[in-house]
Design a protein around this motif. Structure first.
Motif, PDB file in Angstrom:
ATOM      1  N   THR A   1       0.821  -1.208   0.000  1.00  0.00           N
ATOM      2  CA  THR A   1       0.000   0.000   0.000  1.00  0.00           C
ATOM      3  C   THR A   1       0.852   1.255   0.000  1.00  0.00           C
ATOM      4  OG1 THR A   1      -1.663  -1.176   1.272  1.00  0.00           O
ATOM      5  CG2 THR A   1      -1.798   1.205   1.313  1.00  0.00           C
TER       6      THR A   1
ATOM      7  N   VAL B   1      -2.200  -3.081   4.234  1.00  0.00           N
ATOM      8  CA  VAL B   1      -3.454  -2.999   4.975  1.00  0.00           C
ATOM      9  C   VAL B   1      -3.822  -4.418   5.382  1.00  0.00           C
ATOM     10  CG1 VAL B   1      -5.909  -2.415   4.864  1.00  0.00           C
ATOM     11  CG2 VAL B   1      -4.213  -0.927   3.782  1.00  0.00           C
TER      12      VAL B   1
ATOM     13  N   LYS C   1      -6.428  -7.021   8.081  1.00  0.00           N
ATOM     14  CA  LYS C   1      -7.618  -7.172   8.921  1.00  0.00           C
ATOM     15  C   LYS C   1      -7.221  -8.079  10.062  1.00  0.00           C
ATOM     16  CE  LYS C   1     -10.903  -6.355   5.339  1.00  0.00           C
ATOM     17  NZ  LYS C   1     -12.164  -6.585   4.759  1.00  0.00           N
TER      18      LYS C   1
ATOM     19  N   TYR D   1      -1.848   1.499  13.525  1.00  0.00           N
ATOM     20  CA  TYR D   1      -0.665   1.040  12.799  1.00  0.00           C
ATOM     21  C   TYR D   1       0.219   0.224  13.731  1.00  0.00           C
ATOM     22  CZ  TYR D   1       2.213   4.497  15.239  1.00  0.00           C
ATOM     23  OH  TYR D   1       2.874   5.217  16.206  1.00  0.00           O
TER      24      TYR D   1
ATOM     25  N   LEU E   1      -1.304  -1.695   8.662  1.00  0.00           N
ATOM     26  CA  LEU E   1      -2.318  -0.648   8.788  1.00  0.00           C
ATOM     27  C   LEU E   1      -3.677  -1.323   8.859  1.00  0.00           C
ATOM     28  CD1 LEU E   1      -1.011   1.727   5.970  1.00  0.00           C
ATOM     29  CD2 LEU E   1      -0.771   2.078   8.446  1.00  0.00           C
ATOM     30  N   GLU E   2      -4.471  -0.933   9.838  1.00  0.00           N
ATOM     31  CA  GLU E   2      -5.821  -1.457   9.923  1.00  0.00           C
ATOM     32  C   GLU E   2      -6.769  -0.272  10.093  1.00  0.00           C
ATOM     33  OE1 GLU E   2      -7.962  -5.200  11.916  1.00  0.00           O
ATOM     34  OE2 GLU E   2      -7.101  -3.822  13.385  1.00  0.00           O
ATOM     35  N   ASN E   3      -7.682  -0.148   9.170  1.00  0.00           N
ATOM     36  CA  ASN E   3      -8.643   0.949   9.204  1.00  0.00           C
ATOM     37  C   ASN E   3      -9.970   0.471   9.731  1.00  0.00           C
ATOM     38  OD1 ASN E   3      -6.803   2.839   8.032  1.00  0.00           O
ATOM     39  ND2 ASN E   3      -7.130   1.798   6.090  1.00  0.00           N
TER      40      ASN E   3
END
Length: 152
Positions: free
Chosen positions: A12, A102, A104, A131, A147-149
């Motif tokens: 990413t 990214v 999960k 992060y 990275l997890e949004n």
């Protein structure tokens, strides 16, 4: 064939540590013929809950982002507080710091990597996500950022 440890194979972001983000972001903007991005400063500890090597840190950084199609180029100018960014600048100078993916299930991914001797170095929260930097330097020759949004 073993399962992908991250659950993703799409890079990413590539991040570069710099000493002078104003100058370097201008250089990249000129190089690519792009607008110079806004420079932001990461949130304070009260919001990020940042930890470096398992201890709280007041570390902050100036950031600039260039969206380059499917990949984002991030420039990071660290402050003086203990962080993976500051350590990189002091030990290696300016240059590539990490590649990001990214994911999960951040905690599960961290646990999976730690069982493979790739420990968590730094983690924190940001607006809309979290992060984690994993010490993958020995096996992969570069640090990995997860990275997890979204929600926890």
């Amino acid at each position: 064939m073993s399962k992908n440890m991250l659950g993703s194979n799409v890079i990413t972001q590539v991040a570069i540590i710099v000493e002078d983000i104003e100058s370097v972001s201008g250089n990249y903007a000129d190089f690519f013929g792009l607008e110079k991005p806004n420079i932001i400063t990461t949130d304070p500890y009260e919001k990020t809950q940042a930890q470096y090597r398992g201890k709280p840190t007041e570390a902050r950084a100036k950031l600039a982002f260039f969206d380059m199609g499917s990949l984002q180029l991030e420039l990071i100018e660290p402050d003086e507080h203990p962080s993976t960014w500051r350590k990189h600048l002091e030990e290696h100078g300016e240059g590539v710091h990490h590649i990001a993916f990214v994911v999960k299930g951040m905690n599960e991914v961290i646990s999976r990597l730690e069982t493979k001797n790739m420990p968590l170095i730094q983690k924190g929260e940001y607006e809309g996500g979290r992060y984690a930097y994993m010490d993958t330097q020995d096996p992969l020759k570069v640090m990995i950022e997860l990275l997890e949004n979204g929600e926890d």
